[in-house]
Scaffold this motif. Sequence first.
Motif, PDB file in Angstrom:
ATOM      1  N   ILE A  72       0.845  -1.201   0.000  1.00 21.46           N
ATOM      2  CA  ILE A  72       0.000   0.000   0.000  1.00 21.46           C
ATOM      3  C   ILE A  72       0.875   1.245   0.000  1.00 21.46           C
ATOM      4  O   ILE A  72       0.622   2.204  -0.737  1.00 21.46           O
ATOM      5  CB  ILE A  72      -0.964  -0.010   1.210  1.00 21.46           C
ATOM      6  N   LYS A  73       1.920   1.233   0.811  1.00 20.22           N
ATOM      7  CA  LYS A  73       2.840   2.373   0.844  1.00 20.22           C
ATOM      8  C   LYS A  73       3.499   2.578  -0.509  1.00 20.22           C
ATOM      9  O   LYS A  73       3.643   3.711  -0.983  1.00 20.22           O
ATOM     10  CB  LYS A  73       3.904   2.169   1.913  1.00 20.22           C
ATOM     11  N   CYS A  74       3.889   1.502  -1.149  1.00 17.24           N
ATOM     12  CA  CYS A  74       4.511   1.579  -2.473  1.00 17.24           C
ATOM     13  C   CYS A  74       3.538   2.163  -3.493  1.00 17.24           C
ATOM     14  O   CYS A  74       3.911   3.016  -4.301  1.00 17.24           O
ATOM     15  CB  CYS A  74       4.984   0.195  -2.899  1.00 17.24           C
ATOM     16  N   TYR A  75       2.294   1.742  -3.433  1.00 14.73           N
ATOM     17  CA  TYR A  75       1.265   2.231  -4.356  1.00 14.73           C
ATOM     18  C   TYR A  75       1.069   3.736  -4.192  1.00 14.73           C
ATOM     19  O   TYR A  75       1.070   4.486  -5.170  1.00 14.73           O
ATOM     20  CB  TYR A  75      -0.046   1.486  -4.108  1.00 14.73           C
ATOM     21  N   ALA A 113      -6.506   6.272   0.762  1.00 21.04           N
ATOM     22  CA  ALA A 113      -5.915   5.368   1.751  1.00 21.04           C
ATOM     23  C   ALA A 113      -6.963   4.892   2.746  1.00 21.04           C
ATOM     24  O   ALA A 113      -6.962   3.723   3.144  1.00 21.04           O
ATOM     25  CB  ALA A 113      -4.766   6.068   2.470  1.00 21.04           C
ATOM     26  N   ASP A 114      -7.855   5.794   3.155  1.00 17.00           N
ATOM     27  CA  ASP A 114      -8.923   5.392   4.084  1.00 17.00           C
ATOM     28  C   ASP A 114      -9.877   4.398   3.429  1.00 17.00           C
ATOM     29  O   ASP A 114     -10.366   3.479   4.083  1.00 17.00           O
ATOM     30  CB  ASP A 114      -9.696   6.616   4.564  1.00 17.00           C
ATOM     31  N   ASN A 115     -10.135   4.576   2.137  1.00 12.29           N
ATOM     32  CA  ASN A 115     -11.027   3.652   1.431  1.00 12.29           C
ATOM     33  C   ASN A 115     -10.401   2.275   1.252  1.00 12.29           C
ATOM     34  O   ASN A 115     -11.095   1.265   1.297  1.00 12.29           O
ATOM     35  CB  ASN A 115     -11.396   4.212   0.059  1.00 12.29           C
ATOM     36  N   ILE A 116      -9.115   2.226   1.046  1.00  8.48           N
ATOM     37  CA  ILE A 116      -8.476   0.942   0.724  1.00  8.48           C
ATOM     38  C   ILE A 116      -8.051   0.194   1.986  1.00  8.48           C
ATOM     39  O   ILE A 116      -8.097  -1.031   2.033  1.00  8.48           O
ATOM     40  CB  ILE A 116      -7.263   1.157  -0.213  1.00  8.48           C
ATOM     41  N   ASP A 117      -7.630   0.907   3.008  1.00  8.65           N
ATOM     42  CA  ASP A 117      -7.057   0.258   4.189  1.00  8.65           C
ATOM     43  C   ASP A 117      -8.128   0.086   5.254  1.00  8.65           C
ATOM     44  O   ASP A 117      -8.278   0.902   6.149  1.00  8.65           O
ATOM     45  CB  ASP A 117      -5.890   1.102   4.720  1.00  8.65           C
ATOM     46  N   LYS A 125      -4.515  -8.104   4.639  1.00 10.67           N
ATOM     47  CA  LYS A 125      -3.387  -7.497   3.945  1.00 10.67           C
ATOM     48  C   LYS A 125      -3.620  -7.601   2.442  1.00 10.67           C
ATOM     49  O   LYS A 125      -3.947  -8.668   1.932  1.00 10.67           O
ATOM     50  CB  LYS A 125      -2.088  -8.215   4.304  1.00 10.67           C
ATOM     51  N   LEU A 126      -3.458  -6.490   1.770  1.00  9.10           N
ATOM     52  CA  LEU A 126      -3.619  -6.474   0.318  1.00  9.10           C
ATOM     53  C   LEU A 126      -2.258  -6.434  -0.335  1.00  9.10           C
ATOM     54  O   LEU A 126      -1.351  -5.755   0.127  1.00  9.10           O
ATOM     55  CB  LEU A 126      -4.412  -5.220  -0.109  1.00  9.10           C
ATOM     56  N   ASN A 127      -2.132  -7.175  -1.432  1.00 13.70           N
ATOM     57  CA  ASN A 127      -0.896  -7.050  -2.187  1.00 13.70           C
ATOM     58  C   ASN A 127      -1.095  -5.993  -3.279  1.00 13.70           C
ATOM     59  O   ASN A 127      -2.184  -5.457  -3.470  1.00 13.70           O
ATOM     60  CB  ASN A 127      -0.432  -8.398  -2.752  1.00 13.70           C
ATOM     61  N   ILE A 137      -4.617  -4.069  -4.917  1.00 11.78           N
ATOM     62  CA  ILE A 137      -4.829  -2.619  -4.822  1.00 11.78           C
ATOM     63  C   ILE A 137      -5.106  -2.042  -6.200  1.00 11.78           C
ATOM     64  O   ILE A 137      -6.007  -1.214  -6.374  1.00 11.78           O
ATOM     65  CB  ILE A 137      -3.609  -1.937  -4.175  1.00 11.78           C
ATOM     66  N   VAL A 138      -4.350  -2.511  -7.191  1.00  9.12           N
ATOM     67  CA  VAL A 138      -4.554  -2.026  -8.565  1.00  9.12           C
ATOM     68  C   VAL A 138      -5.934  -2.439  -9.060  1.00  9.12           C
ATOM     69  O   VAL A 138      -6.617  -1.661  -9.741  1.00  9.12           O
ATOM     70  CB  VAL A 138      -3.429  -2.539  -9.491  1.00  9.12           C
TER      71      VAL A 138
END
Length: 124
Positions: free
Chosen positions: A5-8, A31-35, A40-42, A46-47
């Motif tokens: 997520i940080k990388c994205y 970030a709030d929507n995804i996390d 754990k998402l790879n 995320i994409v």
Amino acid sequence: MNKDIKCYFKECRYLFAYYGKKERKYLNKLADNIDDGSHKLNYDEIVERLGSPQEVIMDYYNQENIYELIKKAKFVRTSRNIFILFLVICTVFFSYRAYIYQKTYEEVKDSNNSYIEETIEIIE
């Protein structure tokens, strides 16, 4: 946030032409929507969920007012040019000072009178 997520979001931040307050808010909402913290998402998940970083940034720019973007771009360009001008002026100034110091050093080095000796004679 995990590493993917940080990388994205780091890639998204890199793609912004100008990264300011509005852009930070936009990425924080993403970030709030995804996390959601449940799993754990790879990177690929995320994409799939948000789209590629390029698509996310293009969506942001499609939502933004074009005049605001032009204003930001002009500000960044002007700031960069002023900074470059400042660096050039500092470089010229310090080069000139170094030249003056070098000339002074050479004059002192080449002078034959490195010290003066005075003698006082008393005549009676």
